[in-house]
Design a protein around this motif. Sequence first.
Motif, PDB file in Angstrom:
ATOM      1  N   ASN A 184       4.890   5.081  10.944  1.00 15.55           N
ATOM      2  CA  ASN A 184       4.249   4.468  11.853  1.00 15.55           C
ATOM      3  C   ASN A 184       2.930   3.490  11.053  1.00 15.55           C
ATOM      4  O   ASN A 184       2.425   3.037   9.958  1.00 15.55           O
ATOM      5  CB  ASN A 184       4.708   4.754  13.809  1.00 15.55           C
ATOM      6  CG  ASN A 184       5.890   3.899  13.576  1.00 15.55           C
ATOM      7  OD1 ASN A 184       6.200   3.458  12.879  1.00 15.55           O
ATOM      8  ND2 ASN A 184       5.473   5.094  14.595  1.00 15.55           N
ATOM      9  N   HIS A 185       2.091   4.547  12.075  1.00 17.58           N
ATOM     10  CA  HIS A 185       0.455   4.506  12.072  1.00 17.58           C
ATOM     11  C   HIS A 185      -0.785   4.989  10.906  1.00 17.58           C
ATOM     12  O   HIS A 185      -1.070   5.384  10.503  1.00 17.58           O
ATOM     13  CB  HIS A 185      -0.082   3.862  12.936  1.00 17.58           C
ATOM     14  CG  HIS A 185      -0.593   4.964  13.874  1.00 17.58           C
ATOM     15  ND1 HIS A 185       0.467   5.947  14.471  1.00 17.58           N
ATOM     16  CD2 HIS A 185      -1.920   6.590  13.911  1.00 17.58           C
ATOM     17  CE1 HIS A 185      -0.571   7.366  14.938  1.00 17.58           C
ATOM     18  NE2 HIS A 185      -1.371   6.945  15.096  1.00 17.58           N
ATOM     19  N   VAL A 186       0.130   6.177  10.589  1.00 14.29           N
ATOM     20  CA  VAL A 186      -0.102   7.291   9.668  1.00 14.29           C
ATOM     21  C   VAL A 186       0.704   6.831   7.840  1.00 14.29           C
ATOM     22  O   VAL A 186       1.220   6.379   7.556  1.00 14.29           O
ATOM     23  CB  VAL A 186       1.015   8.683  10.015  1.00 14.29           C
ATOM     24  CG1 VAL A 186       0.618   9.731   8.985  1.00 14.29           C
ATOM     25  CG2 VAL A 186       0.879   9.399  11.009  1.00 14.29           C
ATOM     26  N   VAL A 187      -1.065   6.213   7.364  1.00 14.19           N
ATOM     27  CA  VAL A 187      -1.546   5.598   6.133  1.00 14.19           C
ATOM     28  C   VAL A 187      -0.701   6.652   4.966  1.00 14.19           C
ATOM     29  O   VAL A 187       0.357   6.370   3.825  1.00 14.19           O
ATOM     30  CB  VAL A 187      -2.678   5.943   5.148  1.00 14.19           C
ATOM     31  CG1 VAL A 187      -3.175   5.169   4.512  1.00 14.19           C
ATOM     32  CG2 VAL A 187      -3.146   4.741   7.284  1.00 14.19           C
ATOM     33  N   CYS A 188      -0.484   8.238   4.910  1.00 18.17           N
ATOM     34  CA  CYS A 188      -0.535   8.908   4.165  1.00 18.17           C
ATOM     35  C   CYS A 188      -0.683  10.796   4.463  1.00 18.17           C
ATOM     36  O   CYS A 188      -1.236  10.767   5.494  1.00 18.17           O
ATOM     37  CB  CYS A 188      -1.509   8.681   2.580  1.00 18.17           C
ATOM     38  SG  CYS A 188      -2.971   9.422   3.032  1.00 18.17           S
ATOM     39  N   HIS A 189      -0.557  11.294   4.061  1.00 13.03           N
ATOM     40  CA  HIS A 189       0.074  13.095   4.762  1.00 13.03           C
ATOM     41  C   HIS A 189       0.891  13.403   5.733  1.00 13.03           C
ATOM     42  O   HIS A 189      -0.567  14.801   6.032  1.00 13.03           O
ATOM     43  CB  HIS A 189      -1.532  13.540   3.716  1.00 13.03           C
ATOM     44  CG  HIS A 189      -2.044  13.099   2.900  1.00 13.03           C
ATOM     45  ND1 HIS A 189      -3.196  13.057   2.324  1.00 13.03           N
ATOM     46  CD2 HIS A 189      -1.610  12.510   1.402  1.00 13.03           C
ATOM     47  CE1 HIS A 189      -3.247  12.483   1.211  1.00 13.03           C
ATOM     48  NE2 HIS A 189      -1.779  12.603   0.317  1.00 13.03           N
ATOM     49  N   PRO A 198       0.896   1.343  -3.921  1.00  6.34           N
ATOM     50  CA  PRO A 198      -0.029   1.234  -3.240  1.00  6.34           C
ATOM     51  C   PRO A 198       0.684   1.031  -1.269  1.00  6.34           C
ATOM     52  O   PRO A 198       1.170   2.131  -0.720  1.00  6.34           O
ATOM     53  CB  PRO A 198      -0.088  -1.081  -2.604  1.00  6.34           C
ATOM     54  CG  PRO A 198       1.525  -0.585  -3.651  1.00  6.34           C
ATOM     55  CD  PRO A 198       1.317   0.511  -4.604  1.00  6.34           C
ATOM     56  N   MET A 199      -1.234   1.536  -0.670  1.00  7.53           N
ATOM     57  CA  MET A 199      -1.041   1.584   1.588  1.00  7.53           C
ATOM     58  C   MET A 199      -1.798   0.708   1.760  1.00  7.53           C
ATOM     59  O   MET A 199      -2.493  -0.222   1.359  1.00  7.53           O
ATOM     60  CB  MET A 199      -2.029   2.877   1.414  1.00  7.53           C
ATOM     61  CG  MET A 199      -1.484   3.927   0.545  1.00  7.53           C
ATOM     62  SD  MET A 199      -2.412   6.057   0.614  1.00  7.53           S
ATOM     63  CE  MET A 199      -2.196   6.577  -0.771  1.00  7.53           C
ATOM     64  N   LEU A 200      -0.831  -0.356   2.058  1.00  6.42           N
ATOM     65  CA  LEU A 200      -1.046  -1.650   3.006  1.00  6.42           C
ATOM     66  C   LEU A 200      -0.891  -1.252   4.118  1.00  6.42           C
ATOM     67  O   LEU A 200      -0.472  -1.086   4.939  1.00  6.42           O
ATOM     68  CB  LEU A 200      -0.383  -2.779   2.518  1.00  6.42           C
ATOM     69  CG  LEU A 200      -0.215  -2.889   0.460  1.00  6.42           C
ATOM     70  CD1 LEU A 200       0.262  -4.392   0.433  1.00  6.42           C
ATOM     71  CD2 LEU A 200      -2.137  -3.336   0.239  1.00  6.42           C
ATOM     72  N   ASN A 201      -2.057  -2.125   5.205  1.00  3.94           N
ATOM     73  CA  ASN A 201      -1.875  -1.828   6.448  1.00  3.94           C
ATOM     74  C   ASN A 201      -1.607  -3.560   6.615  1.00  3.94           C
ATOM     75  O   ASN A 201      -1.773  -4.869   7.062  1.00  3.94           O
ATOM     76  CB  ASN A 201      -3.385  -1.826   7.684  1.00  3.94           C
ATOM     77  CG  ASN A 201      -3.971  -0.191   6.746  1.00  3.94           C
ATOM     78  OD1 ASN A 201      -3.372   0.786   6.497  1.00  3.94           O
ATOM     79  ND2 ASN A 201      -4.952   0.009   6.591  1.00  3.94           N
ATOM     80  N   LEU A 202      -0.836  -3.232   8.650  1.00  2.00           N
ATOM     81  CA  LEU A 202      -0.934  -4.887   9.086  1.00  2.00           C
ATOM     82  C   LEU A 202      -2.326  -5.043  10.231  1.00  2.00           C
ATOM     83  O   LEU A 202      -2.557  -6.363  10.028  1.00  2.00           O
ATOM     84  CB  LEU A 202      -0.180  -4.259  10.375  1.00  2.00           C
ATOM     85  CG  LEU A 202       0.569  -5.364  10.577  1.00  2.00           C
ATOM     86  CD1 LEU A 202       1.764  -6.667   9.524  1.00  2.00           C
ATOM     87  CD2 LEU A 202       2.349  -4.936  12.290  1.00  2.00           C
ATOM     88  N   ALA A 245       2.087   0.827   5.028  1.00  3.81           N
ATOM     89  CA  ALA A 245       3.280   0.630   4.421  1.00  3.81           C
ATOM     90  C   ALA A 245       2.868   1.714   2.966  1.00  3.81           C
ATOM     91  O   ALA A 245       1.693   0.755   2.527  1.00  3.81           O
ATOM     92  CB  ALA A 245       4.084  -0.145   4.751  1.00  3.81           C
ATOM     93  N   GLN A 246       3.992   2.140   2.415  1.00  8.28           N
ATOM     94  CA  GLN A 246       3.435   2.362   0.695  1.00  8.28           C
ATOM     95  C   GLN A 246       4.501   2.917   0.638  1.00  8.28           C
ATOM     96  O   GLN A 246       5.799   3.022   0.920  1.00  8.28           O
ATOM     97  CB  GLN A 246       2.567   4.008   0.314  1.00  8.28           C
ATOM     98  CG  GLN A 246       2.216   3.965  -0.019  1.00  8.28           C
ATOM     99  CD  GLN A 246       1.916   5.965  -0.055  1.00  8.28           C
ATOM    100  OE1 GLN A 246       2.075   6.871   0.763  1.00  8.28           O
ATOM    101  NE2 GLN A 246       1.312   6.139  -1.590  1.00  8.28           N
ATOM    102  N   TRP A 247       4.488   2.489  -1.064  1.00  4.91           N
ATOM    103  CA  TRP A 247       5.940   2.810  -1.883  1.00  4.91           C
ATOM    104  C   TRP A 247       5.543   3.733  -2.774  1.00  4.91           C
ATOM    105  O   TRP A 247       3.976   3.151  -3.416  1.00  4.91           O
ATOM    106  CB  TRP A 247       6.976   1.342  -2.480  1.00  4.91           C
ATOM    107  CG  TRP A 247       7.200   0.790  -1.527  1.00  4.91           C
ATOM    108  CD1 TRP A 247       6.807  -0.182  -0.404  1.00  4.91           C
ATOM    109  CD2 TRP A 247       8.554   0.824  -0.689  1.00  4.91           C
ATOM    110  NE1 TRP A 247       8.365  -0.893   0.943  1.00  4.91           N
ATOM    111  CE2 TRP A 247       8.956  -0.193   0.200  1.00  4.91           C
ATOM    112  CE3 TRP A 247       9.935   1.472  -1.673  1.00  4.91           C
ATOM    113  CZ2 TRP A 247      10.312   0.196   0.604  1.00  4.91           C
ATOM    114  CZ3 TRP A 247      11.135   1.404  -1.340  1.00  4.91           C
ATOM    115  CH2 TRP A 247      11.519   0.872   0.092  1.00  4.91           C
ATOM    116  N   GLU A 248       5.913   3.742  -3.795  1.00  5.70           N
ATOM    117  CA  GLU A 248       5.254   4.300  -4.660  1.00  5.70           C
ATOM    118  C   GLU A 248       6.571   4.801  -6.217  1.00  5.70           C
ATOM    119  O   GLU A 248       7.411   5.301  -6.000  1.00  5.70           O
ATOM    120  CB  GLU A 248       5.245   5.764  -5.027  1.00  5.70           C
ATOM    121  CG  GLU A 248       4.351   6.478  -5.909  1.00  5.70           C
ATOM    122  CD  GLU A 248       3.791   8.101  -5.905  1.00  5.70           C
ATOM    123  OE1 GLU A 248       3.138   8.652  -6.053  1.00  5.70           O
ATOM    124  OE2 GLU A 248       3.960   8.486  -4.378  1.00  5.70           O
TER     125      GLU A 248
END
Length: 271
Positions: free
Chosen positions: A78-83, A209-213, A237-240
């Motif tokens: 959800n609101h976790v960006v990474c790690h 990319p890490m994109l936020n709403l 969200a992120q895709w790699e």
Amino acid sequence: MSITIKSAEDIAAMRVACRLASEVLDYITPHIKPGITTAEIDRLGAECMAQQGTVSATIGYQPPGYPPYPGHLCTSVNHVVCHGIPNDKPLKKGDIVNVDVTVITKDGWYGDNSRMFMIGECSIAAKRLSALTFDAMWLGIQQVRPGATLGDIGNAIQTFAEGHGLSVVREFCGHGIGQKFHEEPQILHYGRPGTGTVLEEGMVFTVEPMLNLGKREIKELGKDGWTIVTKDHSLSAQWEHTLVVTRTGYEVMTLSAGSPALPPFVTTTSC
């Protein structure tokens, strides 16, 4: 620290590592549904790596100033960006989760990729965020060719994301990769066209990319030393993918049988 240009033999080894990293995501995909915990996702990832003969690059990973990372992969909900660190909290319908997998092969090559997963029926906003982030990644990848610049990649992602009302996280970026987890160059997901390092054949790096709403500002969650969240609690969200610069363009190496279909505007995974 200089950029390592990979030889044909290096790239062949990277193809193997990257495919195996993608196959870990294939392995866990059928299990990701309401009720599963991210700890179980982590266990399944470790199980797949053991079967492959690879090992996790993240477990025990400890860059300067960080505690050792405790998971075989990263699970950002959800609101976790990474790690995001795997835990025992069950995922519920409507959650979104990024699973980030990096493997190391027996001969020491790293493969790195991540995917978004929708848990049950998600909100229109969540599905839109994931889809647009996927498109943004591919728009960045499509800029890759000898003579282009890192700013071209970042600008393509930033222009698309902000044009759709999303914000770009700036504190984390893509990176070179090979026989080290993180190498030069850094791949920013924002920037100005024609600026930054000029791309050369044989460069290998991630676009993620890490994109936020909501707004782009982030913060550390709690005191685990790793988990990063959006400051306004909005979804992220992120895709790699990992790719190599070829003589005429690019080759995406983190692809496998279960990789998501390309967006309509992408006709090939290599050129």
